[in-house]
Enzyme design. Structure first.
Site, short mmCIF file in Angstrom:
data_model
loop_
_atom_site.label_atom_id
_atom_site.label_comp_id
_atom_site.label_asym_id
_atom_site.label_seq_id
_atom_site.Cartn_x
_atom_site.Cartn_y
_atom_site.Cartn_z
N SER A 48 0.62 -1.43 -0.22
CA SER A 48 0.07 -0.17 0.04
C SER A 48 0.83 1.36 -0.14
CB SER A 48 -0.98 0.33 1.33
OG SER A 48 -0.23 -0.03 2.41
N LYS A 109 0.79 4.75 6.71
CA LYS A 109 0.26 5.64 5.57
C LYS A 109 1.01 6.66 5.82
CE LYS A 109 -2.82 2.16 4.70
NZ LYS A 109 -2.61 1.62 3.55
#
Length: 257
Positions: A48, A109
């Site tokens: 990701s 993230k």
């Protein structure tokens, strides 16, 4: 009857044993203090955050960057609420946090939205407070497959209003996450996205759909700082007999931006 020399040797043996026990206890306590207050290692299990972080990267996260919460403590023991010695993350920081809907799961993230911000994605373009983020097309990423063949992946250089610059992957501009409504970040929360924009479950996805949603400040663990080890996936950190040919030397000691 035991001789004097035998008694001395037994006492010396017992003393040596307890010295070893004390040394191990001290070492464990020091490791816990360092892990809780300074740095904690993490490894990357998913794609990701590509191309910034690859599967097989091992990195250090600074625990002191944002202050401390219950999740700074091993096992997340609820010894106190909120954060102490709090410092707010900056837009663009790569952070490790506990997933709000599954507080035993660590996620990593990039922070793109701060409290009070309005965030939207339109046609794959990130929009912060009504202004599209600068997005410059750069050369494709060439991904080679072990069995032969390659795949070309579009790359963009994004520059946030703060001046922070990083590279993102783009597979399509027609994904459901490439066109969203407006997210208004609540007070005490943050909005984060993966750099691999079409392959990231992040704040764009509602927690009710197994997503992340807004991240409470309390859930932040720390800021990703540097890659200290990296392999292509065929060897682990504790499998040195497999390191030859598996280590990605170009990624070692790479500062995370």
């Amino acid at each position: 009857m035991a001789s004097f020399e035998e008694d001395v040797m037994k006492k010396a043996g017992r003393s040596s044993f307890w010295e070893t026990v004390r040394t191990v206890i001290y070492a464990v306590l020091i490791a816990i203090v360092i892990r809780t207050t300074l740095f904690e290692p993490f490894n990357i299990p998913s794609e990701s955050m590509r191309p910034t972080l690859e599967v097989g990267d091992y990195l250090f996260v600074s625990k002191y960057s944002y202050g401390y919460s219950r999740y700074s403590i091993p096992l997340g023991l609820p010894l106190f609420e909120g954060r102490i010695i709090e410092n707010a993350p900056e837009r663009g920081d790569v952070v490790v946090f506990r997933k709000p809907s599954e507080p035993n799961v660590d996620y990593i993230k990039r922070i793109v939205g701060l409290p009070g911000d309005k965030i939207q994605v339109t046609g794959g373009v990130l929009i912060v407070n009504g202004t599209p983020v600068k997005r410059e097309r750069i050369e494709d990423y060439i991904e080679a497959f072990p069995g032969g063949g390659v795949r070309r992946i579009e790359q963009f250089r994004e520059t946030l209003p703060s001046g922070k610059t990083y590279i993102t992957f783009n597979l399509t501009d027609a994904n459901t996450l490439d066109n969203t409504g407006v997210y208004e970040v609540p007070a005490g929360h943050y909005f984060a996205m993966g750099d691999n924009r079409d392959n990231s479950i992040d704040s764009r996805v509602n927690p009710k759909e197994n997503g992340v949603g807004f991240i409470p400040a309390e859930n932040l663990i720390g800021r990703a700082e540097v890659i200290f080890f990296s392999t292509d996936g065929t060897a682990g950190l504790f499998e040195p007999w497999k390191w030859f040919g598996a280590i990605r030397y170009g990624r070692l000691l790479q500062v995370i931006r």
